[in-house]
Design a protein around this motif. Structure first.
Motif, short mmCIF file in Angstrom:
data_model
loop_
_atom_site.label_atom_id
_atom_site.label_comp_id
_atom_site.label_asym_id
_atom_site.label_seq_id
_atom_site.Cartn_x
_atom_site.Cartn_y
_atom_site.Cartn_z
N PRO A 76 98.37 -73.23 42.12
CA PRO A 76 97.37 -72.96 41.40
C PRO A 76 96.48 -71.76 42.35
N GLY A 77 96.57 -72.36 43.37
CA GLY A 77 95.94 -71.33 44.53
C GLY A 77 96.47 -69.92 44.46
N ASP A 78 97.73 -69.58 44.26
CA ASP A 78 98.04 -68.42 44.18
C ASP A 78 97.51 -67.49 43.18
N ALA A 79 97.66 -68.04 41.98
CA ALA A 79 97.29 -66.97 40.85
C ALA A 79 95.67 -67.06 40.99
N ILE A 80 94.85 -68.10 41.44
CA ILE A 80 93.34 -67.85 41.53
C ILE A 80 93.02 -67.08 42.55
N SER A 81 93.95 -67.14 43.66
CA SER A 81 93.58 -66.03 44.75
C SER A 81 93.64 -64.46 44.10
N ARG A 82 94.83 -64.34 43.23
CA ARG A 82 94.88 -63.02 42.89
C ARG A 82 93.94 -62.56 41.94
N ILE A 83 93.36 -63.46 41.15
CA ILE A 83 92.25 -63.06 40.21
C ILE A 83 90.89 -63.14 40.86
N THR A 84 90.77 -63.84 42.06
CA THR A 84 89.52 -63.65 42.71
C THR A 84 89.57 -62.95 43.96
N THR A 85 90.17 -63.41 45.16
CA THR A 85 89.95 -62.59 46.29
C THR A 85 90.69 -61.41 46.20
N ASP A 86 91.99 -61.20 45.64
CA ASP A 86 92.65 -59.84 45.52
C ASP A 86 91.88 -59.08 45.02
N VAL A 87 91.21 -59.24 44.01
CA VAL A 87 90.48 -58.45 43.05
C VAL A 87 89.33 -57.92 43.91
N GLU A 88 88.82 -58.91 44.61
CA GLU A 88 87.59 -58.51 45.55
C GLU A 88 87.87 -57.38 46.47
N GLN A 89 89.10 -57.80 47.15
CA GLN A 89 89.52 -56.98 48.12
C GLN A 89 89.80 -55.34 47.48
N PHE A 90 90.31 -55.45 46.39
CA PHE A 90 90.60 -54.25 45.54
C PHE A 90 89.35 -53.52 45.39
N SER A 91 88.39 -54.39 44.89
CA SER A 91 86.95 -53.68 44.54
C SER A 91 86.30 -53.18 46.02
N ASP A 92 86.68 -53.80 46.99
CA ASP A 92 86.13 -53.14 48.22
C ASP A 92 86.91 -51.96 48.41
N GLY A 93 87.93 -51.84 48.53
CA GLY A 93 88.80 -50.70 48.62
C GLY A 93 88.50 -49.69 47.89
N LEU A 94 88.31 -49.87 46.67
CA LEU A 94 88.14 -48.86 45.53
C LEU A 94 86.84 -48.20 45.86
N LEU A 95 85.91 -49.19 46.25
CA LEU A 95 84.42 -48.73 46.64
C LEU A 95 84.31 -47.87 47.59
N MET A 96 85.19 -48.14 48.71
CA MET A 96 85.17 -47.34 50.00
C MET A 96 85.79 -45.84 49.74
N MET B 258 91.97 -45.07 54.15
CA MET B 258 93.57 -45.09 54.23
C MET B 258 93.85 -46.48 54.46
N THR B 259 93.71 -47.22 55.42
CA THR B 259 94.11 -48.55 55.70
C THR B 259 93.60 -49.45 54.75
N GLU B 260 92.32 -49.18 54.44
CA GLU B 260 91.57 -50.13 53.28
C GLU B 260 92.27 -49.93 52.10
N LEU B 261 92.30 -48.52 51.63
CA LEU B 261 93.05 -48.37 50.32
C LEU B 261 94.49 -49.04 50.25
N GLN B 262 95.15 -48.76 51.47
CA GLN B 262 96.55 -49.41 51.24
C GLN B 262 96.54 -50.88 51.03
N ASN B 263 95.70 -51.52 51.70
CA ASN B 263 95.29 -52.86 51.51
C ASN B 263 95.09 -53.26 49.96
N ALA B 264 94.14 -52.40 49.74
CA ALA B 264 93.62 -52.61 48.18
C ALA B 264 94.74 -52.49 47.20
N LEU B 265 95.58 -51.30 47.39
CA LEU B 265 96.73 -51.17 46.67
C LEU B 265 97.43 -52.19 46.42
#
Lengths: 579, 587
Positions: B125-145, B309-316
């Motif tokens: 479960p941790g894997d899917a959960i982190s995709r929907i929570t942490t990964d999306v947050e990271q994506f959000s940060d990258g996108l905003l930046m 760029m680094t952040e965006l790569q990470n976000a992607l």
């Protein structure tokens, strides 16, 4: 807080030198606008190219010295921060290893793990940042004010006002956004909760065809989260524009007031430029300080969480006695009028328990959940101290034994079958670091685990993955039983540890234990009558009271609680069959 | 090399998908671009104005107060415009980002509800959960930046260049030629510290797993007297981490001072060159101060862009992980002509059913079973013998590989899943309750149930009396882990939940290893009540249940090896008889 500071020990020199060099660098930085002012006022105005080259050389020199002192500072601060983190980690880990079960229960191991890892990392970063920037930023702000004072005492007031107003704005914005961010964090936690719930509970959600409602709930939570984020963003987005506006308003005022000063000759053109530069410095560093405050606050919060653990004293220091000799003819385990109440619990979990178990006896312990079975056996290896009365092992008060001796005497198989990463051999040597392979195989035989271990390609060298997840529940359970047997303890405690075994394996295990553990006193805790009925003696617990102590046949006749348990699990004929 | 190409191709498609997600907000994106342009231009204009201001105050008696006043007003207007448009831009960016993030999260969650149980069982479960929570947050940060800094960064670089050229081309040339130095320095340091960072993060991961294992099981460490050995093992990793940490932290912290050094040198050079030009009368002192200001700021957008760029790569990469989840094949939708099965009689029929979890490992090869309405079937066998597999197939959590499985003469593939499941009530060993009130949990299968119905169901499930003793009765919140009620009580609530639905077929798992005797009696009673007049499959652990069953299925390694009543099976003297007798084996 002082307690946390002392981990810098051994790195005092570094932690003083780092900020000093950083401030040195700041000094050089503060000089730059003055040099430029001189370039303009004496160089350009008089067309003196010599001065220009001189000032240029000075600027480069300042840059070189600045770089050198900055690198020195970074080096010292990295060393101090890592030294700090390492010492703190070492000490916390050691401290955790002294905590007794009472403290561990109260704190909980998952949070101990977080404090050991992310909290200390956070603090380490905090130290690093504090050493480098905590003094530097205010120093530059202060330095800029002083420079302004030196250049034009009359304009200093403007600088003071700007500094205060900007600080105030930053403070107010930060204060206003904190509660919203906290709310947002809570909502995010709920997003996580819903996700986990729907993943773990996928079967139930689908069984009741509630997918659409769950999605609706999730959408609603996310909309709320979005609103909160936008709300918080609206205020925090003010930070940069507002401070920028303030500084530039001040520059506008500075130009006019500076014009007046220049007109009277109190100030030069270059000096006005220098003042404008200092104004910019103040803004940059105040904003940097705001970031710094957030990071340091976070590190401090972590510090407090770590401190909480360090400040929890162990309620059970190791007596570290020389080895106690067993008394002649004494029972292996004897409870004398033992009461036990968990810390913070209202009612006792055990009341007035007295019994004795002779060496070599097998004792069954039975009772419902919460009847005190596990509590009772946890008092034997002194995981907890009795609140009243005494527990004796071989005639000696259990509190007199050093922990090392105590652990060697007693083998424990806990309810949850946990294995550790490493090989099977590593796991088998937990209680006894120098156990021979022969001893290990012997234990595996008794635990009915030898067959499947032999079947593994690596046998004893077979790797065990995290939590032992490459073994089935039943295999794990048998391995944990073997682990306790390797050290040939005098007392063996099986805490409901055959629940994952099928009837046949369970019976074979009990037979082997009986036959091959000569002289070992065995405690078998279970909720199942079948698991304890052939013990030499059975202790029946009900609500923390010992309501029965005898053989299966005795108890069936005389102990109503025991009879009730048996009847709920077996039919009348079956119960008769056991007699 | 080929790998590099494929990842860049992969990220190109990720970028396209992200853009598609942003597409509905293109009006807002256009707005933020306009605002960014305004912000950048006005921001760059302010130093020029300040420079002009400086030119108006040449020296004693050479101050043009009238012009200075006008200029101050202009400066105030310009910076006000900057501030307002910057603020608006941030808000627009927030709105786009948070909206996109919400969309992607909802999309992922909707997909989660469509994922096959096979996928869910196979992944932690941790894997899917982190995709929907942490990964999306990271994506959000990258996108905003990305939104806030990428475009403004590029505009700032171009704008600064233009402004500098308008002041003096020679100075602009020096700045343009020298500034990349600092970028090279930064890149050089980053490249050479990368390996140190990797070592550090590997060592840190090693430490974390050691701590998780040892501190997470501190009770055992203490029980086995393992403390000293634990500390020895820990100390080794701790010292490793210290030595690689010092290096990683130090070398990574070189970037700032080094780029700052390059900047200072550029600054000095611009100062010198500017001064010479000023002496020659090419530019004014105010121009020089503006150019110096630019020289100071010019590297910032470059640094910003490289970190974006680094952040965006990470976000992607994070976005890709979310997309991967969304791309997991969902369950086969119900057939378009699938029938809705109404509450039926409860007939179940397995005909030549074949099923394997792993295509290579045989499990159920040819299962035949006919169950009549109201019959009670006990499933018996050692752990891991495939009892839960039957549950998975009946509920259609997994699809059968061959044969037919029918309920009330309807092949389960030809009726809707929801209606099939409405005919089946399940109480599993792993009790799952929602984080909500007791009443909400009981009514989970029938959200419109009245309070009376809920209470009636709870009473039948023998749960009413303990619920009444809870602090807020039926409105008591059940904590996330259900920590405030016992395992047995949880099971009673699960029974009540099924009781409210009154399905004709039941699937019950009797395992009660963690239930105390008294509650166990209640659970048994409740089960009895529930089974009245219903077809039931019981994963049985209790002999009395087994003996009362109409039919016992003895399972081993996925197959039914014996089947019959208790007496028949005992008489047969097979595996069942052996299992039964081992209960009473004398030592």
């Amino acid at each position: 807080m002082q307690k946390l500071l002392r981990y810098i020990k051994g790195y005092e020199k570094e932690s003083i030198l780092a900020p000093l060099f950083k401030m040195l660098e700041a000094c050089f930085e503060l000089l730059v606008p003055l040099v430029v002012a001189r370039m303009i006022d004496t160089g350009i105005k008089s067309g003196n190219t010599g001065t220009l080259w001189g000032q240029f050389g000075l600027l480069v020199l300042l840059a070189v010295v600045g770089l050198a002192s900055s690198l020195t500072a970074q080096w010292f601060s990295a060393r101090a921060a890592l030294g700090y983190g390492t010492a703190l980690r070492r000490d916390l880990f050691h401290h955790i290893n002294t905590l007794s079960y009472s403290e561990l229960d109260g704190i909980g191991t998952p949070t101990l793990v977080t404090r050991m890892t992310s909290d200390i990392n956070q603090m380490q970063n905090g130290v690093n940042m504090a050493l480098r920037l905590l003094l530097r930023c205010p120093f530059i702000v202060l330095g800029s004010l002083i420079m302004a004072l030196l250049i034009s005492p009359r304009l200093t007031l403007l600088f003071l006002v700007v500094t205060v107003v900007i600080s105030l704005v930053i403070y107010l914005i930060m204060r206003a956004t904190v509660p919203t961010y906290r709310q947002a964090q809570n909502t995010l936690d709920r997003v996580t909760l819903l996700t986990r719930e729907n993943y773990v509970g996928a079967r139930v959600v689908r069984a009741f065809a509630r997918q659409a409602d769950e999605v609706a709930d999730f959408v609603q939570t996310n909309d709320r989260f979005k609103q909160l984020q936008i709300g918080a963003g609206r205020i925090s987005a003010l930070m940069n524009p507002l401070t920028y506006l303030l500084v530039n308003l001040a520059i506008a005022v500075l130009l006019i007031r500076g014009g007046v000063e220049v007109d009277t000759g109190a100030l030069t053109q270059g000096e006005v430029i220098a003042l404008i530069n200092y104004m910019g410095q103040i803004l940059t560093n105040l904003l940097r300080m705001a970031d710094l405050v957030i990071s340091i606050t976070r590190a401090l919060a972590s510090g407090i969480r770590v401190l909480e653990i360090l400040d929890t004293p162990t309620s059970m220091p190791d007596p570290a006695q020389p080895t106690l000799a067993p008394a002649q003819d004494a029972p292996a385990v004897a409870f004398d009028k033992v009461d036990f109440t968990y810390k913070g619990a209202g009612a006792p979990s055990l009341s007035n328990i007295s019994f004795a178990a002779a060496p070599g006896e097998t004792i069954g312990v039975i009772g419902g959940t919460g009847s005190g079975k596990s509590t009772l056996i946890n008092l034997i290896p002194r995981f907890y101290d009795a609140s009243q009365g005494t527990v004796r092992l071989f005639g000696q008060d259990v509190r007199g034994f050093g922990f090392a001796q105590l652990r060697r005497m007693i083998g424990i198989v806990p309810q949850r079958a946990v294995l550790f990463t490493g090989s099977i051999r590593d796991n088998m040597r937990w209680a006894c670091p120098d156990a021979s392979d022969e001893a290990i195989w012997q234990a595996l035989e008794i635990a009915q685990a030898a067959d499947f271990v032999r079947g593994k390609p690596g046998a004893l060298d077979e790797p065990v993955e995290t939590g032992g997840r490459n073994f089935s529940g039943g295999q794990r359970q048998r391995l944990t039983i073997a682990r306790a047997l390797v050290s040939k303890p005098q007392i063996l405690i099986l805490d409901d540890s055959s629940s994952a075994l099928d009837f046949a394996t369970d019976a074979a295990l009990r037979r082997a234990l009986k036959k091959r553990t000569n002289g070992m006193t065995v405690f078998i805790v279970s909720q199942r009558a079948a698991a304890v009925q052939r013990a030499d003696r059975i202790l029946v617990l009900d609500d923390g009271i010992l309501v029965g102590n005898g053989t299966h046949a005795d108890l069936l006749q005389n102990c109503p609680v025991y009879r009730e348990i048996c009847m709920s699990q077996l039919s009348r004929e079956e119960v008769e069959k056991t007699l | 090399m080929s790998k590099k190409i494929s990842t860049s191709k992969g990220s190109a498609s990720t970028i396209r998908r992200v853009l598609r997600l942003i597409a509905p907000y293109r009006f807002l994106v256009a707005l933020t671009l306009i605002l960014a342009a305004i912000t950048v231009i006005t921001t760059l204009y302010a130093p020029v104005l300040t420079g002009h201001g400086v030119d108006l105050i040449l020296g004693p008696g050479q101050v043009d107060f009238a012009a200075l006043g006008q200029l101050a007003v202009r400066l105030v207007v310009v910076v006000t415009i900057t501030a307002v448009s910057q603020w608006l831009m941030s808000m627009v960016n927030n709105r786009i980002t948070y909206q996109v993030v919400r969309d992607i999260r909802v999309q992922a969650f909707e997909h989660l509800e469509q994922l096959p149980i096979r996928y869910i069982d196979a992944h932690r479960p941790g894997d899917a959960i982190s995709r929907i929570t942490t990964d999306v947050e990271q994506f959000s940060d990258g996108l905003l930046m990305g939104f806030t800094q990428l475009f403004t960064g590029i505009l700032t670089i171009l704008g600064t260049l233009a402004f500098m050229l308008s002041i003096d081309w020679r100075i602009a040339l020096v700045v343009v030629l020298l500034t990349p130095l600092s970028i090279f320095v930064a890149r050089f340091i980053a490249e050479h510290t990368y390996s140190m960072f990797r070592v550090q993060s590997e060592t840190r991961a090693e430490m974390t797993s050691l701590v998780e294992e040892l501190v997470g099981n501190e009770h055992l460490v203490r029980a086995f007297g393992y403390e000293q050995r634990a500390e020895d093992r820990f100390e080794r990793v701790n010292l490793d981490l210290q030595s690689c940490g010092v290096r990683a932290v130090f070398f990574s912290s070189l970037t700032n001072p080094c780029t700052r050094f390059v900047n200072s040198v550029v600054y000095a050079a611009v100062g010198l060159l500017g001064a010479f030009i000023a002496i020659a009368g090419g530019i004014t002192v105010g121009d020089l101060s503006a150019v110096l200001n630019y020289a100071n700021q010019y590297t910032k957008p470059f640094n910003d862009i490289s970190s974006v760029m680094t952040e965006l790569q990470n976000a992607l990469a994070c976005a890709q992980r979310v997309f991967d989840l969304i791309d997991e094949p969902p369950i086969q939708p119900d057939a378009p002509d699938a029938k809705v099965l109404h509450q039926g009689a409860g007939r179940v029929c397995f005909e030549h059913v074949k099923f394997r979890y792993d295509p290579k490992v045989p499990l159920i090869e040819d299962m035949n079973l006919r169950v009549y309405p109201g019959q009670r079937i006990a499933l018996v066998g050692p752990t891991g013998c495939g009892k839960t597999t039957l549950v998975n197939l009946l509920m259609r959590f997994y699809e059968i590989d061959g044969g037919t499985l029918s309920v009330d003469d309807w092949s389960i593939n030809r009726i809707t899943r929801d209606s099939l499941r409405a005919n089946l009530g399940m109480v599993l060993q792993e009790t799952w309750l929602k984080c909500g009130t007791v009443a909400e949990n009981i009514a989970y299968g029938k959200p419109d149930a009245t309070r009376e119905e809920i209470i009636a169901a709870a009473k039948k499930a023998r749960a009413h009396s303990f619920i009444c003793r809870l602090p807020q009765g039926y409105d008591t919140m059940i904590a996330e882990d259900g920590g405030n009620i016992s395992q047995g009580q949880k099971q009673l609530l699960c029974i009540a939940r099924v009781m409210l639905r009154k399905p004709p077929i039941l699937i019950l798992d009797e395992a009660t290893s963690s239930i105390d005797t008294r509650t166990e009696v209640l659970v048994q009673d409740a089960f009895e009540e529930l089974m009245k007049g219903r077809t039931s499959f019981i994963v049985a652990h209790r002999l009395s249940t087994i003996k009362n069953a109409d039919r016992i299925l003895v399972m081993k390694a996925g197959n039914i090896i014996e089947s019959g009543t208790h007496e028949e099976l005992l008489a047969k003297g097979g595996f069942y008889a052996e299992l039964y007798e081992s209960q009473f084996a004398k030592v």
